[in-house]
Design an enzyme around this catalytic site. Structure first.
Site, short mmCIF file in Angstrom:
data_model
loop_
_atom_site.label_atom_id
_atom_site.label_comp_id
_atom_site.label_asym_id
_atom_site.label_seq_id
_atom_site.Cartn_x
_atom_site.Cartn_y
_atom_site.Cartn_z
N CYS A 1 -0.77 -16.42 0.81
CA CYS A 1 -0.40 -17.76 1.28
C CYS A 1 -1.57 -18.72 1.09
CB CYS A 1 0.05 -17.78 2.73
SG CYS A 1 1.46 -16.74 3.12
N ARG B 1 -3.57 -17.00 -5.01
CA ARG B 1 -3.45 -16.18 -3.81
C ARG B 1 -2.11 -15.43 -3.76
NH1 ARG B 1 -7.29 -17.45 -0.03
NH2 ARG B 1 -6.04 -16.74 1.71
N TRP C 1 3.89 -16.58 0.98
CA TRP C 1 4.22 -15.22 0.55
C TRP C 1 5.07 -14.62 1.66
CZ3 TRP C 1 3.48 -10.04 1.86
CH2 TRP C 1 3.61 -9.11 0.80
N ASN D 1 -0.47 -19.39 7.93
CA ASN D 1 -0.69 -18.11 7.26
C ASN D 1 -0.84 -17.04 8.32
OD1 ASN D 1 -0.81 -19.55 4.90
ND2 ASN D 1 -2.98 -19.25 4.55
N GLY D 2 -0.33 -15.84 8.06
CA GLY D 2 -0.47 -14.76 9.02
C GLY D 2 0.87 -14.31 9.57
N GLU E 1 -8.21 2.88 -11.93
CA GLU E 1 -8.29 1.41 -12.03
C GLU E 1 -7.56 0.90 -13.26
OE1 GLU E 1 -9.41 -2.61 -11.42
OE2 GLU E 1 -9.04 -0.89 -10.12
N LYS F 1 -4.40 -1.73 -13.17
CA LYS F 1 -4.35 -3.01 -13.88
C LYS F 1 -3.06 -3.15 -14.68
CE LYS F 1 -7.81 -4.95 -12.42
NZ LYS F 1 -7.35 -4.32 -11.19
N GLU G 1 -0.15 -3.76 -12.30
CA GLU G 1 -0.19 -5.06 -11.64
C GLU G 1 0.34 -6.18 -12.49
OE1 GLU G 1 -3.89 -5.27 -8.54
OE2 GLU G 1 -4.42 -5.15 -10.65
N HIS H 1 -1.47 20.40 -13.92
CA HIS H 1 -0.86 20.72 -12.64
C HIS H 1 0.29 19.77 -12.30
CE1 HIS H 1 -3.95 23.71 -11.55
NE2 HIS H 1 -4.75 22.92 -12.26
N LYS I 1 -3.88 -12.36 -3.98
CA LYS I 1 -5.29 -12.08 -4.24
C LYS I 1 -5.98 -11.55 -3.00
CE LYS I 1 -8.96 -12.28 -6.87
NZ LYS I 1 -9.08 -11.32 -7.97
#
Length: 614
Positions: free
Chosen positions: A2, A27, A74, A100-101, A487, A491, A494, A510, A609
């Site tokens: 947000c 964000r 968001w 926000n929150g 990582e 990426k 995402e 395995h 973000k």
């Protein structure tokens, strides 16, 4: 997640707020809105979608105004739609709020307000808060600021808010707990934002609110900051920002992510500058020096983080154990905080967060502090919550990272952690002096090696063209490069929305080997430094099952080149620093695949973000 933007002053608030919202798009959000006051009264326009959709809906209809607030949401409570978007107005339409929150006890408050005749249009907790403020203001006959303070003392949860009263549009009340909020102070004007990027071109003077603080910004008066629980006046610390507006522009690149990938030689140099002195055989880190005895004599280091920061922590586990010989545990902050971890005063906890505002990491820090551990923070944002909560720490100097998928922040974190591991290893006397000096010189050379690698992006682009339509990817790495495999897979997930998994190469047998066929691209991280012969065997196992191998190899590697379908070469380096190099082609691979698939690289769907709520 947000974004909050507000303005009050002599400028037209409309373009200031809209431009600020564009600056905060990184964000992550799914709806946007704006509220302004002018001679025609209150204008409140909001919609599902992007800031560009909001501008299209406004279509030049908003008249000039000296006060305005805007928001990118968001979704948490209620689906993304026009009604649930912020700002929200109270029942009377007199009080307008952005938030926000999460208000955790909103349901009980909503029930009580409904019993007093308040009607609700949205599914949000924010509409409950704005109506609670109005209910208190009317019932008690108090000012907006007093009503806000009283309301916030009743709610449970996290918030950053900005609110104004239509009947008194000369002031804005703001408050913070758990979500970031900063005030920009100009010449007879004020800016309100989730971070400083929306107002950098107007002022470099800023006040960062602390948790449980509120402020009243009013034209012609100084900022008045007070404690929410006690109402005690607080003298705020005024920051002079050093960030330049150019740092948050694309600078000719197609996307922020690509710009930030190419900025990594500079961001790593900036992170090492003044700390790494190879000619003198020194590493200078004030935070480490201040708590030297605690860190050097630690029985255990616990590293906490989320997402990419957790992967940096996994690299650090190898660094600290290999170089400094201290046992390390790496924990997801979100899991750490909800179990009953064994922590003692002899433990050192390293908390890693790009934004310095990650809610789970902040909660984990507080838990560890209560148990007596020494807390060391690593983050990229000066004045952030984690920087203030920790005993000591180190800033990465990556500069603003606008792309949601972290690139330069990750390598800057690894660079700081490498410095820490070397410094502690030296202080503990567990490294030979010759090896220590060799490592200092090698670390100093990493930025130049990345520059050379970035000159040959064509191979990553070519491979991306071949595999952009794949449905699944497997990433394999060993030792220091196992976290890089994780990582690299993250990426790709995402920003391209392709399913990908990272695995230790030996673990392929395995389970994941069952997935390998001619349709499964397998990215193998295989530099010469490390368990090279073992990784060659893993490649042979993939090829025996018709898998397509994309190998990240050291310059001039002919053995793997004969087996792999494609190779991307990196510069030679020692194994301990190889993650700083091997991660670069994986970032480029994910970037090019996402662009070729038509994805929104800088603002991938559903992601934010900075994750400031659970």
């Amino acid at each position: 997640m947000c974004g909050i933007v507000g303005y009050i002053g002599h400028r037209n608030a409309v373009p200031v707020v809209l431009n600020g919202l564009r600056r905060l798009e990184y964000r992550g959000y799914d709806s946007a809105g704006i509220a302004v006051m002018n001679e025609d009264g209150l204008s409140l326009i909001k919609c599902k979608g992007k800031v560009s959709d909001l501008e299209e809906k406004i279509n030049g209809t908003l008249k000039e105004s000296g006060i305005g607030i805007g928001h990118t949401r968001w979704a948490t409570h209620g689906v993304p739609n026009d009604v649930n978007a912020h700002p929200h107005a109270s029942n009377s339409g007199k009080i307008v709020l952005i938030h926000n929150g999460i208000i955790e006890n909103y349901a009980s408050i909503k029930e009580a307000l409904a019993g007093r005749g308040v009607a609700f249009k949205s599914d949000t907790d924010t509409e409950v808060l704005v109506n609670l403020i109005e209910d208190i203001k009317n019932a008690e006959g108090v000012s907006l600021a007093k009503a806000v303070r009283s309301a916030l003392n009743q709610v449970v949860g996290a918030y950053a808010i900005a609110v104004f009263d239509v009947d008194n549009p000369k002031k804005v009340v703001v408050a913070k707990k758990g979500s970031p909020l900063v005030l920009g102070i100009g010449e007879n004007e004020f800016f309100i934002a989730s971070d400083a990027t929306p107002f950098l071109e107007y002022t470099k003077t800023a006040v960062y609110l602390e948790d449980d603080e509120m402020a009243v910004v009013e034209i012609g008066k100084e900022v008045e900051v007070r404690s929410i629980p006690s109402n005690k006046a607080i003298d705020p610390y005024v920051h002079q920002l050093k960030m330049d507006i150019e740092a948050i522009e694309k600078g000719g690149y197609d996307h922020f992510m690509l710009k930030e990938i190419y900025e990594q030689p500079k961001s790593i140099r900036d992170t090492l500058r003044g700390r790494l002195l190879p000619e003198q055989g020194l590493i200078k880190m004030g935070g480490v020096f201040e708590y030297r005895e605690k860190i050097v004599n630690a029985e255990r280091i616990i590293i906490i983080g989320c997402g990419t920061s957790w992967h940096a922590g996994l690299v650090a586990e190898y660094l600290f154990e290999d170089l400094a010989r201290i046992p390390v545990e790496v924990e997801y902050a979100s899991e750490f905080r909800y179990r009953n971890p064994v922590i003692t005063e002899k433990d050192v906890v390293i908390a890693i967060s790009q934004s310095g505002e990650t809610a789970d990491t902040l909660a984990a820090i507080k838990l560890a502090k209560e148990k007596g551990a020494t807390i060391f923070g690593i983050c990229n944002v000066v004045g952030s919550s984690i920087a203030r909560e920790t005993h000591a720490g180190a800033y990465t100097h990556a500069g603003p990272e606008i792309g949601v998928a972290s690139t330069k922040a990750f390598t800057a974190q690894v660079a700081v952690l490498a410095l820490m591991a070397l410094r502690i290893a030296h202080d503990r006397g567990v490294l030979k002096q010759s090896y220590y000096h060799q490592l200092l010189t090698e670390l100093d050379s990493i930025p130049e090696k990345i520059e050379k690698m970035l000159e040959s992006d064509a191979q990553a682009r070519h491979i991306s063209e071949l595999y952009k339509d794949a449905q699944n990817f497997l990433y394999l790495g060993r030792g220091f490069n196992f976290p890089v495999a994780l990582e690299g897979a993250l990426k790709l997930k995402e920003i391209s929305y392709i399913h990908a998994e990272g695995y230790p190469a030996a673990e392929m047998k395995h389970g994941p080997i069952a997935l390998i066929d001619e349709n499964m691209p397998v990215v193998v991280i295989a530099p010469k430094s490390g368990q090279y012969e073992k990784i060659v065997s893993n490649i042979q196992e993939v090829k025996a099952r018709n898998g397509k191998v994309i190998a990240v190899v050291s310059n001039g590697d002919s053995e793997i080149a004969r087996m792999a379908d494609h190779v991307i070469e990196i510069e030679e380096t020692t194994e301990v620093f190889s993650p700083l190099l091997t991660t670069i082609p994986l970032q480029l691979l994910s970037y090019h695949i996402a662009v070729m698939r038509g994805c929104n690289v800088d603002q991938p769907r559903n992601l934010a973000k900075s994750v400031t709520v659970e």
